[in-house]
Design an enzyme around this catalytic site. Sequence first.
Site, PDB file in Angstrom:
ATOM      1  N   ASP A  37      20.592  29.568  36.425  1.00  0.00           N
ATOM      2  CA  ASP A  37      21.320  30.789  36.564  1.00  0.00           C
ATOM      3  C   ASP A  37      22.171  30.872  37.992  1.00  0.00           C
ATOM      4  O   ASP A  37      21.921  30.196  38.881  1.00  0.00           O
ATOM      5  CB  ASP A  37      20.167  31.619  36.512  1.00  0.00           C
ATOM      6  N   ASP A  57      26.530  27.883  37.277  1.00  0.00           N
ATOM      7  CA  ASP A  57      27.378  28.533  36.456  1.00  0.00           C
ATOM      8  C   ASP A  57      27.873  28.011  35.239  1.00  0.00           C
ATOM      9  O   ASP A  57      28.391  26.840  35.210  1.00  0.00           O
ATOM     10  CB  ASP A  57      28.800  28.963  37.413  1.00  0.00           C
ATOM     11  N   ASN A  84      21.004  29.787  26.797  1.00  0.00           N
ATOM     12  CA  ASN A  84      21.007  31.221  26.594  1.00  0.00           C
ATOM     13  C   ASN A  84      21.818  32.303  27.396  1.00  0.00           C
ATOM     14  O   ASN A  84      22.023  33.343  27.068  1.00  0.00           O
ATOM     15  CB  ASN A  84      19.276  31.608  27.024  1.00  0.00           C
ATOM     16  N   ALA A  85      22.299  31.526  28.410  1.00  0.00           N
ATOM     17  CA  ALA A  85      23.200  32.507  29.293  1.00  0.00           C
ATOM     18  C   ALA A  85      24.339  33.079  28.557  1.00  0.00           C
ATOM     19  O   ALA A  85      24.841  32.468  27.837  1.00  0.00           O
ATOM     20  CB  ALA A  85      23.935  31.513  30.269  1.00  0.00           C
ATOM     21  N   GLY A  86      24.413  34.471  28.732  1.00  0.00           N
ATOM     22  CA  GLY A  86      25.691  35.253  28.150  1.00  0.00           C
ATOM     23  C   GLY A  86      25.720  36.504  28.826  1.00  0.00           C
ATOM     24  O   GLY A  86      24.988  36.918  29.472  1.00  0.00           O
ATOM     25  N   SER A 137      23.305  35.686  18.195  1.00  0.00           N
ATOM     26  CA  SER A 137      23.224  37.157  18.388  1.00  0.00           C
ATOM     27  C   SER A 137      23.233  37.391  16.664  1.00  0.00           C
ATOM     28  O   SER A 137      23.903  36.806  15.986  1.00  0.00           O
ATOM     29  CB  SER A 137      24.262  38.099  18.907  1.00  0.00           C
ATOM     30  N   TYR A 150      32.933  39.761  21.479  1.00  0.00           N
ATOM     31  CA  TYR A 150      31.649  39.430  21.776  1.00  0.00           C
ATOM     32  C   TYR A 150      31.093  38.869  20.493  1.00  0.00           C
ATOM     33  O   TYR A 150      30.653  37.549  20.383  1.00  0.00           O
ATOM     34  CB  TYR A 150      30.555  40.457  22.052  1.00  0.00           C
ATOM     35  N   LYS A 154      29.859  34.697  19.372  1.00  0.00           N
ATOM     36  CA  LYS A 154      28.457  34.641  18.827  1.00  0.00           C
ATOM     37  C   LYS A 154      28.768  33.551  17.555  1.00  0.00           C
ATOM     38  O   LYS A 154      27.841  32.897  17.117  1.00  0.00           O
ATOM     39  CB  LYS A 154      27.723  35.844  18.745  1.00  0.00           C
ATOM     40  N   THR A 185      17.592  44.354  27.356  1.00  0.00           N
ATOM     41  CA  THR A 185      17.830  43.536  28.640  1.00  0.00           C
ATOM     42  C   THR A 185      19.029  44.248  29.315  1.00  0.00           C
ATOM     43  O   THR A 185      19.549  45.365  28.894  1.00  0.00           O
ATOM     44  CB  THR A 185      18.408  42.218  28.173  1.00  0.00           C
TER      45      THR A 185
END
Length: 257
Positions: A37, A57, A84-86, A137, A150, A154, A185
């Site tokens: 992260d 990154d 998972n980073a988003g 998502s 977005y 996805k 979140t």
Amino acid sequence: MNTLDGKVALVTGGAGGIGAAIARRFASGGARVVIADVDPTGETIAREIGGAFVRTDVARRADNTAAVRTATERFGGLDIAVLNAGIGGQGGFVEDFRPEHYRDLVSVNLDGVVYGMHAALEVFTEQGSGAILATSSLAGVSESPINPLYAATKHAVIGLVRSVAPTVADRGVTVNALCPTFIDTAILGEAIPYITDLGVAVLPPERVAEVAELVLVRGGTGEAWPVVPHGEPGPFAFPELPSIMTDPNRQFAEDDS
């Protein structure tokens, strides 16, 4: 021995939210976890779960390669990559289009999965085993008029998962996607009260972690698993290709135009 015991897992975006919940659940199941992260909070979580942290990154290919290398050097291998980073979408497409925000969305939500998947596959294809979970998502399997850009990133993640999965299946590698509904979140931020006022459920990130483990236990490959508040978790049923795509002898009728 359970599915996670003794495994090595890499979790991007593991410093908070869904990523942190997955990291904690996997570690509690016996996995050794590397949190990747940009947020240094990930180092605190890594210490908490007996894992490792690497500043990453995900928009940079070299950082993804370094994260995988950290897992293999620190824990002797890699078995699971959770990409998972988003970041979240803000605004629409017409009146308030912001090119710089669009580039950020693509860099993190799509490039981060592409680079992370490629780095993990270098290890997985050589060792003949491995599991990739990419966080998409519900906006990746449906329209999202309030966040079209977005949703586009996805949708792209799911397209990548479904297209790469068959190319590596014979090498012992599975590639699947998680498709959460609204999750509590930082991405939702101040929108949570408005969402709940509409009667729409906002789930805890631990629910996504639960489904993530279930995919490893019961999932196939090339699947997209919705994370919703009702029903038994299972893969999304994609429609069959139209016959025009699969039947080379089909002729266009007048009403096809």
